[in-house]
Design a protein around this motif. Structure first.
Motif, PDB file in Angstrom:
ATOM      1  N   LEU A 125       0.848  -1.191   0.000  1.00 43.29           N
ATOM      2  CA  LEU A 125       0.000   0.000   0.000  1.00 43.29           C
ATOM      3  C   LEU A 125       0.882   1.240   0.000  1.00 43.29           C
ATOM      4  CD1 LEU A 125      -2.880  -0.741   2.543  1.00 43.29           C
ATOM      5  CD2 LEU A 125      -3.194   0.108   0.226  1.00 43.29           C
ATOM      6  N   VAL A 126       0.674   2.116  -0.980  1.00 41.94           N
ATOM      7  CA  VAL A 126       1.492   3.322  -1.115  1.00 41.94           C
ATOM      8  C   VAL A 126       0.575   4.527  -1.261  1.00 41.94           C
ATOM      9  CG1 VAL A 126       3.138   4.551  -2.593  1.00 41.94           C
ATOM     10  CG2 VAL A 126       3.429   2.106  -2.167  1.00 41.94           C
ATOM     11  N   VAL A 127       0.895   5.611  -0.550  1.00 42.00           N
ATOM     12  CA  VAL A 127       0.206   6.886  -0.701  1.00 42.00           C
ATOM     13  C   VAL A 127       1.117   7.806  -1.500  1.00 42.00           C
ATOM     14  CG1 VAL A 127      -0.796   8.874   0.474  1.00 42.00           C
ATOM     15  CG2 VAL A 127      -1.028   6.587   1.470  1.00 42.00           C
ATOM     16  N   HIS A 128       0.631   8.270  -2.643  1.00 39.69           N
ATOM     17  CA  HIS A 128       1.480   9.101  -3.500  1.00 39.69           C
ATOM     18  C   HIS A 128       1.658  10.489  -2.880  1.00 39.69           C
ATOM     19  CE1 HIS A 128       3.495  10.402  -7.093  1.00 39.69           C
ATOM     20  NE2 HIS A 128       2.656  11.418  -7.227  1.00 39.69           N
ATOM     21  N   ASN A 129       2.894  10.897  -2.736  1.00 44.94           N
ATOM     22  CA  ASN A 129       3.208  12.208  -2.155  1.00 44.94           C
ATOM     23  C   ASN A 129       4.261  12.884  -3.013  1.00 44.94           C
ATOM     24  OD1 ASN A 129       3.456  14.417  -0.511  1.00 44.94           O
ATOM     25  ND2 ASN A 129       4.603  13.385   1.093  1.00 44.94           N
ATOM     26  N   GLY A 130       3.850  13.252  -4.195  1.00 43.22           N
ATOM     27  CA  GLY A 130       4.766  13.888  -5.123  1.00 43.22           C
ATOM     28  C   GLY A 130       3.994  14.524  -6.260  1.00 43.22           C
ATOM     29  N   ALA A 131       4.728  14.850  -7.319  1.00 42.63           N
ATOM     30  CA  ALA A 131       4.111  15.474  -8.485  1.00 42.63           C
ATOM     31  C   ALA A 131       3.154  14.499  -9.169  1.00 42.63           C
ATOM     32  CB  ALA A 131       5.188  15.918  -9.463  1.00 42.63           C
ATOM     33  N   MET A 132       2.221  15.044  -9.907  1.00 39.91           N
ATOM     34  CA  MET A 132       1.268  14.247 -10.661  1.00 39.91           C
ATOM     35  C   MET A 132       1.999  13.295 -11.598  1.00 39.91           C
ATOM     36  SD  MET A 132      -1.981  13.745 -11.408  1.00 39.91           S
ATOM     37  CE  MET A 132      -2.858  12.849 -12.694  1.00 39.91           C
ATOM     38  N   VAL A 133       1.604  12.036 -11.594  1.00 37.93           N
ATOM     39  CA  VAL A 133       2.141  11.047 -12.524  1.00 37.93           C
ATOM     40  C   VAL A 133       1.146  10.922 -13.672  1.00 37.93           C
ATOM     41  CG1 VAL A 133       2.869   8.661 -12.860  1.00 37.93           C
ATOM     42  CG2 VAL A 133       3.332   9.812 -10.682  1.00 37.93           C
ATOM     43  N   SER A 134       1.559  11.368 -14.845  1.00 38.19           N
ATOM     44  CA  SER A 134       0.653  11.428 -15.989  1.00 38.19           C
ATOM     45  C   SER A 134       0.961  10.321 -16.991  1.00 38.19           C
ATOM     46  CB  SER A 134       0.774  12.793 -16.683  1.00 38.19           C
ATOM     47  OG  SER A 134       0.447  13.840 -15.798  1.00 38.19           O
ATOM     48  N   THR A 135      -0.072   9.959 -17.753  1.00 39.07           N
ATOM     49  CA  THR A 135       0.076   9.039 -18.873  1.00 39.07           C
ATOM     50  C   THR A 135      -0.521   9.707 -20.104  1.00 39.07           C
ATOM     51  OG1 THR A 135      -2.081   7.967 -18.641  1.00 39.07           O
ATOM     52  CG2 THR A 135      -0.286   7.113 -17.260  1.00 39.07           C
ATOM     53  N   ALA A 136      -0.503   9.000 -21.200  1.00 45.24           N
ATOM     54  CA  ALA A 136      -1.083   9.556 -22.429  1.00 45.24           C
ATOM     55  C   ALA A 136      -2.574   9.824 -22.279  1.00 45.24           C
ATOM     56  CB  ALA A 136      -0.840   8.589 -23.588  1.00 45.24           C
ATOM     57  N   TRP A 137      -3.235   9.130 -21.317  1.00 43.28           N
ATOM     58  CA  TRP A 137      -4.680   9.229 -21.196  1.00 43.28           C
ATOM     59  C   TRP A 137      -5.146   9.792 -19.858  1.00 43.28           C
ATOM     60  CZ3 TRP A 137      -6.622   8.922 -25.752  1.00 43.28           C
ATOM     61  CH2 TRP A 137      -6.038   8.095 -26.709  1.00 43.28           C
ATOM     62  N   SER A 138      -4.233  10.196 -18.993  1.00 39.19           N
ATOM     63  CA  SER A 138      -4.634  10.619 -17.644  1.00 39.19           C
ATOM     64  C   SER A 138      -5.424  11.924 -17.634  1.00 39.19           C
ATOM     65  CB  SER A 138      -3.413  10.732 -16.739  1.00 39.19           C
ATOM     66  OG  SER A 138      -2.444  11.611 -17.291  1.00 39.19           O
ATOM     67  N   SER A 139      -5.226  12.795 -18.608  1.00 41.63           N
ATOM     68  CA  SER A 139      -6.019  14.027 -18.642  1.00 41.63           C
ATOM     69  C   SER A 139      -7.454  13.749 -19.089  1.00 41.63           C
ATOM     70  CB  SER A 139      -5.376  15.057 -19.575  1.00 41.63           C
ATOM     71  OG  SER A 139      -5.326  14.572 -20.906  1.00 41.63           O
ATOM     72  N   ALA A 148      -1.667  13.570  -5.893  1.00 39.93           N
ATOM     73  CA  ALA A 148      -1.301  13.656  -4.476  1.00 39.93           C
ATOM     74  C   ALA A 148      -2.346  12.978  -3.597  1.00 39.93           C
ATOM     75  CB  ALA A 148      -1.148  15.118  -4.067  1.00 39.93           C
ATOM     76  N   GLY A 149      -1.874  12.156  -2.654  1.00 38.47           N
ATOM     77  CA  GLY A 149      -2.741  11.511  -1.689  1.00 38.47           C
ATOM     78  C   GLY A 149      -3.401  10.231  -2.176  1.00 38.47           C
ATOM     79  N   GLU A 150      -3.320   9.937  -3.446  1.00 39.72           N
ATOM     80  CA  GLU A 150      -4.006   8.764  -3.962  1.00 39.72           C
ATOM     81  C   GLU A 150      -3.305   7.480  -3.522  1.00 39.72           C
ATOM     82  OE1 GLU A 150      -6.457  10.656  -7.644  1.00 39.72           O
ATOM     83  OE2 GLU A 150      -4.513   9.766  -8.148  1.00 39.72           O
ATOM     84  N   VAL A 151      -4.106   6.446  -3.294  1.00 43.14           N
ATOM     85  CA  VAL A 151      -3.615   5.208  -2.698  1.00 43.14           C
ATOM     86  C   VAL A 151      -3.493   4.132  -3.767  1.00 43.14           C
ATOM     87  CG1 VAL A 151      -4.023   3.450  -0.932  1.00 43.14           C
ATOM     88  CG2 VAL A 151      -4.760   5.818  -0.532  1.00 43.14           C
ATOM     89  N   LEU A 152      -2.329   3.475  -3.775  1.00 39.10           N
ATOM     90  CA  LEU A 152      -2.061   2.405  -4.722  1.00 39.10           C
ATOM     91  C   LEU A 152      -1.851   1.092  -3.969  1.00 39.10           C
ATOM     92  CD1 LEU A 152      -0.891   5.181  -5.998  1.00 39.10           C
ATOM     93  CD2 LEU A 152       0.251   3.660  -7.600  1.00 39.10           C
ATOM     94  N   VAL A 153      -2.278   0.003  -4.581  1.00 39.30           N
ATOM     95  CA  VAL A 153      -2.051  -1.339  -4.057  1.00 39.30           C
ATOM     96  C   VAL A 153      -1.268  -2.124  -5.101  1.00 39.30           C
ATOM     97  CG1 VAL A 153      -3.105  -3.475  -3.248  1.00 39.30           C
ATOM     98  CG2 VAL A 153      -4.195  -1.287  -2.737  1.00 39.30           C
ATOM     99  N   ASP A 154      -0.055  -2.526  -4.731  1.00 38.29           N
ATOM    100  CA  ASP A 154       0.806  -3.259  -5.671  1.00 38.29           C
ATOM    101  C   ASP A 154       0.917  -2.538  -7.005  1.00 38.29           C
ATOM    102  OD1 ASP A 154       1.303  -5.265  -3.804  1.00 38.29           O
ATOM    103  OD2 ASP A 154      -0.435  -6.449  -4.442  1.00 38.29           O
TER     104      ASP A 154
END
Length: 223
Positions: A125-139, A148-154
């Protein structure tokens, strides 16, 4: 306001447009709004043009097109398939900060703690604490980016968070899925901005029978 001010859970059922239209009183109270949506909705971010949605496809599928006042890309909400909460953080209270990203990280960390304890995830479990991580489709699609603050699992995004910031309060809009099928989302987008579902990042889900317990445990932790 004391940092020990308790939060109160407010649960109600309505359409996504009715929930997004709900106003926050001034002064604001420490509350967690749990929204049970009554009908499907494709929710667009505040900076997205309505042309992102395929209006005819949405009408045919019985999906309302709604715009939220917080940022990010499109999110498909179906009754019973998503948990949606708004956390109202009054100015000066616990979680409030001058840094606009700090309240999101504050919420994400508490959610991760609750999920780890209540659900017992054995993964990372990871809480993102940094700049926005973008992809070709994230916008275009909210759950294809990591903010920021979003939670990831594996490595897979579980919790999405967006924020509407006001003088007297922050409204942290947060959701996670019980069931997620990216193909159902992309079919509602205009063909000109429609990605192949296979190009999108995998998304983590949380079983329905656990979600209400997670929300209740979170409310107890937010003070």
């Amino acid at each position: 306001m004391s940092s020990a001010t308790p939060y109160r859970l407010v649960r109600s059922r309505a359409t996504a447009s009715e929930f997004h239209a709900r106003t926050i009183p001034d002064p604001a109270d420490c509350e967690v709004w749990q929204h049970d949506i009554s009908s499907p909705a494709l929710v667009l971010g505040s900076t997205q043009n309505s042309s992102v949605a395929d209006a005819e496809a949405c009408r045919s599928a019985g999906v309302e097109v709604v715009r939220r006042r917080s940022g990010g890309g499109a999110v498909l909400l179906r009754p019973g398939e998503v948990t949606w909460i708004d956390v109202i953080v009054p100015a000066g209270g616990a979680g409030w900060a001058t840094d606009v990203h700090a309240p999101m990280v504050w919420l994400g960390r508490r959610l991760a703690e609750v999920i780890a304890e209540f659900v017992g995830f054995r993964g990372d479990l990871v809480v993102h604490n940094g700049a926005m991580v973008s992809t070709a489709w994230s916008s275009t699609i909210c759950f294809d980016g990591i903010g920021a603050g979003e939670v990831l699992v594996d490595g897979r995004k579980l919790v999405g968070i967006s924020q509407r910031r006001m003088r007297h309060a922050a409204r942290l809009q947060c959701c996670w899925y019980v069931r997620y099928d990216p193909a159902e989302l992309v079919e509602l987008l205009d063909p000109g901005v429609r990605p192949p579902a296979s190009d999108l990042l995998p998304v983590a889900t949380l079983p329905a029978d656990m979600s209400n317990g997670v929300v209740a445990a979170l409310v107890d932790r937010l003070h």
